[in-house]
Design a protein around this motif. Structure first.
Motif, PDB file in Angstrom:
ATOM      1  N   GLY A   1       0.832  -1.205   0.000  1.00  0.00           N
ATOM      2  CA  GLY A   1       0.000   0.000   0.000  1.00  0.00           C
ATOM      3  C   GLY A   1       0.865   1.252   0.000  1.00  0.00           C
ATOM      4  O   GLY A   1       1.927   1.284   0.635  1.00  0.00           O
ATOM      5  N   ALA A   2       0.421   2.265  -0.709  1.00  0.00           N
ATOM      6  CA  ALA A   2       1.160   3.527  -0.769  1.00  0.00           C
ATOM      7  C   ALA A   2       0.917   4.319   0.511  1.00  0.00           C
ATOM      8  O   ALA A   2      -0.227   4.581   0.874  1.00  0.00           O
ATOM      9  CB  ALA A   2       0.738   4.337  -1.990  1.00  0.00           C
ATOM     10  N   VAL A   3       2.006   4.692   1.189  1.00  0.00           N
ATOM     11  CA  VAL A   3       1.898   5.434   2.443  1.00  0.00           C
ATOM     12  C   VAL A   3       2.635   6.770   2.388  1.00  0.00           C
ATOM     13  O   VAL A   3       2.643   7.514   3.369  1.00  0.00           O
ATOM     14  CB  VAL A   3       2.397   4.593   3.642  1.00  0.00           C
ATOM     15  CG1 VAL A   3       1.505   3.372   3.848  1.00  0.00           C
ATOM     16  CG2 VAL A   3       3.852   4.183   3.458  1.00  0.00           C
TER      17      VAL A   3
ATOM     18  N   ARG B   1      -0.409   7.270   9.365  1.00  0.00           N
ATOM     19  CA  ARG B   1      -0.122   5.931   9.910  1.00  0.00           C
ATOM     20  C   ARG B   1       1.309   5.468   9.648  1.00  0.00           C
ATOM     21  O   ARG B   1       1.763   4.492  10.248  1.00  0.00           O
ATOM     22  CB  ARG B   1      -1.125   4.908   9.398  1.00  0.00           C
ATOM     23  CG  ARG B   1      -1.080   4.667   7.915  1.00  0.00           C
ATOM     24  CD  ARG B   1      -2.286   3.839   7.437  1.00  0.00           C
ATOM     25  NE  ARG B   1      -2.307   3.777   6.000  1.00  0.00           N
ATOM     26  CZ  ARG B   1      -1.887   2.742   5.296  1.00  0.00           C
ATOM     27  NH1 ARG B   1      -1.441   1.672   5.902  1.00  0.00           N
ATOM     28  NH2 ARG B   1      -1.933   2.763   3.978  1.00  0.00           N
ATOM     29  N   ALA B   2       2.025   6.163   8.763  1.00  0.00           N
ATOM     30  CA  ALA B   2       3.408   5.777   8.457  1.00  0.00           C
ATOM     31  C   ALA B   2       4.427   6.771   9.001  1.00  0.00           C
ATOM     32  O   ALA B   2       5.621   6.598   8.802  1.00  0.00           O
ATOM     33  CB  ALA B   2       3.578   5.641   6.944  1.00  0.00           C
ATOM     34  N   ARG B   3       3.971   7.787   9.707  1.00  0.00           N
ATOM     35  CA  ARG B   3       4.902   8.766  10.257  1.00  0.00           C
ATOM     36  C   ARG B   3       5.629   8.182  11.465  1.00  0.00           C
ATOM     37  O   ARG B   3       5.132   7.308  12.137  1.00  0.00           O
ATOM     38  CB  ARG B   3       4.150  10.038  10.644  1.00  0.00           C
ATOM     39  CG  ARG B   3       3.636  10.759   9.420  1.00  0.00           C
ATOM     40  CD  ARG B   3       2.903  12.033   9.753  1.00  0.00           C
ATOM     41  NE  ARG B   3       2.246  12.523   8.541  1.00  0.00           N
ATOM     42  CZ  ARG B   3       1.159  13.245   8.529  1.00  0.00           C
ATOM     43  NH1 ARG B   3       0.578  13.614   9.657  1.00  0.00           N
ATOM     44  NH2 ARG B   3       0.640  13.625   7.379  1.00  0.00           N
ATOM     45  N   GLY B   4       6.813   8.713  11.714  1.00  0.00           N
ATOM     46  CA  GLY B   4       7.608   8.225  12.827  1.00  0.00           C
ATOM     47  C   GLY B   4       8.340   6.936  12.512  1.00  0.00           C
ATOM     48  O   GLY B   4       8.944   6.333  13.388  1.00  0.00           O
TER      49      GLY B   4
ATOM     50  N   ASP C   1      12.371   9.971   5.395  1.00  0.00           N
ATOM     51  CA  ASP C   1      13.810   9.755   5.192  1.00  0.00           C
ATOM     52  C   ASP C   1      14.047   8.835   3.993  1.00  0.00           C
ATOM     53  O   ASP C   1      14.949   9.062   3.182  1.00  0.00           O
ATOM     54  CB  ASP C   1      14.448   9.100   6.416  1.00  0.00           C
ATOM     55  CG  ASP C   1      14.376   9.922   7.672  1.00  0.00           C
ATOM     56  OD1 ASP C   1      13.278  10.394   8.018  1.00  0.00           O
ATOM     57  OD2 ASP C   1      15.416  10.079   8.328  1.00  0.00           O
ATOM     58  N   ALA C   2      13.240   7.776   3.894  1.00  0.00           N
ATOM     59  CA  ALA C   2      13.397   6.821   2.800  1.00  0.00           C
ATOM     60  C   ALA C   2      13.093   7.468   1.455  1.00  0.00           C
ATOM     61  O   ALA C   2      13.802   7.236   0.470  1.00  0.00           O
ATOM     62  CB  ALA C   2      12.504   5.605   3.022  1.00  0.00           C
TER      63      ALA C   2
END
Length: 149
Positions: free
Chosen positions: A62-64, A92-95, A100-101
């Motif tokens: 899934g794209a985040v 939902r993908a923060r932290g 960075d990626a």
């Protein structure tokens, strides 16, 4: 969601990309229509257009997160740089170092292309993003100005 993979934006990402890009616009308080998203989406798939995109995918595919970028001329240094126009990560993908990626993948692409720099701007009050940017890049002494046309 421990594994993040960065891939070029593809047709299969459309629904997730729409959701993410609408979230980005909402974050900055920009009124954005489906027609505007259609236009940007078409740019991302037009080899003649400068705008390109990356997608951060979670372990399930899934794209985040998304990043839009383009090359820009740097006449003073007689070089080409990469400009990061948009970067957004789903809440939902923060932290999890998703931003960075995305930035790291863009930097690697810039190295492959022989770019001299990756450059971007962010809002002064975007503290969360600035914390990431301060970790992965160095701030410049330049101010940005706009003339609305």
């Amino acid at each position: 969601m421990s594994e993040i993979r960065i891939v070029p934006v593809a047709q299969r990402h459309r629904a997730d990309w729409d959701r993410l890009y609408a979230g980005y616009a909402a974050f900055y308080g920009v009124a954005q229509t489906p027609e505007m998203r259609d236009r940007v989406w078409s740019w991302l798939h037009d080899p003649a257009h400068a705008t390109e995109g990356l997608i951060a995918q979670d372990a399930e595919g899934g794209a985040v997160g998304l990043a839009h970028y383009r090359a820009f001329a740097r006449p003073l240094s007689a070089s080409t740089g990469g400009y990061l126009d948009d970067l957004f990560v789903d809440a939902r993908a923060r932290g999890r170092r998703t931003a960075d990626a995305l930035i790291g993948a863009l930097a690697e692409e810039g190295r492959r292309r022989g770019w001299s720099v990756i450059r971007w701007i962010t809002a002064e009050d975007n503290a969360r993003a600035r914390a990431v940017y301060d970790r992965v890049a160095k701030p410049t002494p330049w101010r940005t100005y706009d003339i609305p046309l």
